[in-house]
Design an enzyme around this catalytic site. Structure first.
Site: not given
Ligand code: GAR
Length: 195
Positions: A13-15, A106, A108, A149, A178
């Protein structure tokens, strides 16, 4: 205008943490109001410590109907108007993608449309990029539809790949980007909503 965000995660969950920190620092106006994971992911700890509702909804441990119902119930309860997938490894049910058409994004870890599709997640992506001798990589934030995607691209950031990069060093470089790109994409959507 601000969004009420539900974030879906499967891992560290770093994003999500980056988005939460931007939100706390008021660098974005939107708020994360709900976090859903498909398993007991370590990334649930930070939002839970901030008092945000977190839910684990594992696909394999319940009938499909129940899996869908639990998500729908929470999305409604928290008046969610934007779904942010941040390392979520399952496909969203059609009931949810239909209801949230053009309101699901999302991230990617490669420059789509290359290196996307089923099975292309995490380190698999960086390995494929290195093997293909690409000059650049970087995160893509895109809208989500029924195909992996596939949706419209909202934002990409590029980083140069050096000859001594490995999948691991590339992952680190891309992940750093990111954490800047995802909040930026949310800000773009906030601005679009104003116009
Ligand atoms: C991120 O690198 C994200 O781009 C990737 O999973 C990681 C999750 O990290 N997503 C995909 O590969 C989707 N196909 P995080 O849990 O630390 O945010």
């Amino acid at each position: 205008m601000k969004y009420r965000i539900a974030a879906y995660i499967s891992g560290s969950g770093s994003n999500l943490k980056a988005i939460l920190d931007y939100s706390i620092q008021k660098k974005i106006a939107s708020e994360v109001v709900l976090v859903i994971a498909n398993k007991d992911a370590s990334g649930l700890e930070y939002p839970a410590s901030l008092g945000i509702e977190t839910a684990v909804i594992p696909r394999k441990e319940m009938p499909r109907k129940e899996f869908v119902r639990r998500q729908e119930e929470l999305l409604k309860k928290y008046n969610v108007d934007l779904i942010v997938l941040a390392g979520y490894i399952r496909k969203l049910p059609k009931e949810v993608t239909d209801k949230y058409e053009n309101r699901i994004i999302n991230i990617h870890p490669a420059l789509l449309p290359k290196f996307g599709g089923k099975g292309m997640y995490g380190m698999n992506v960086h390995r494929a990029v290195i093997e293909a001798n690409e000059k650049y990589s970087g995160p893509t934030i895109h809208f989500v539809d029924d195909i992996y995607d596939n949706g419209e691209i909202l934002l990409q950031k590029k980083v140069e790949i050096s000859i001594d990069d490995t999948p691991e060093t590339l992952q680190k470089k891309v992940l750093e980007l990111e954490h800047i790109a995802y909040p930026e994409a949310i800000k773009l959507l906030e601005e679009r909503r104003e116009n």
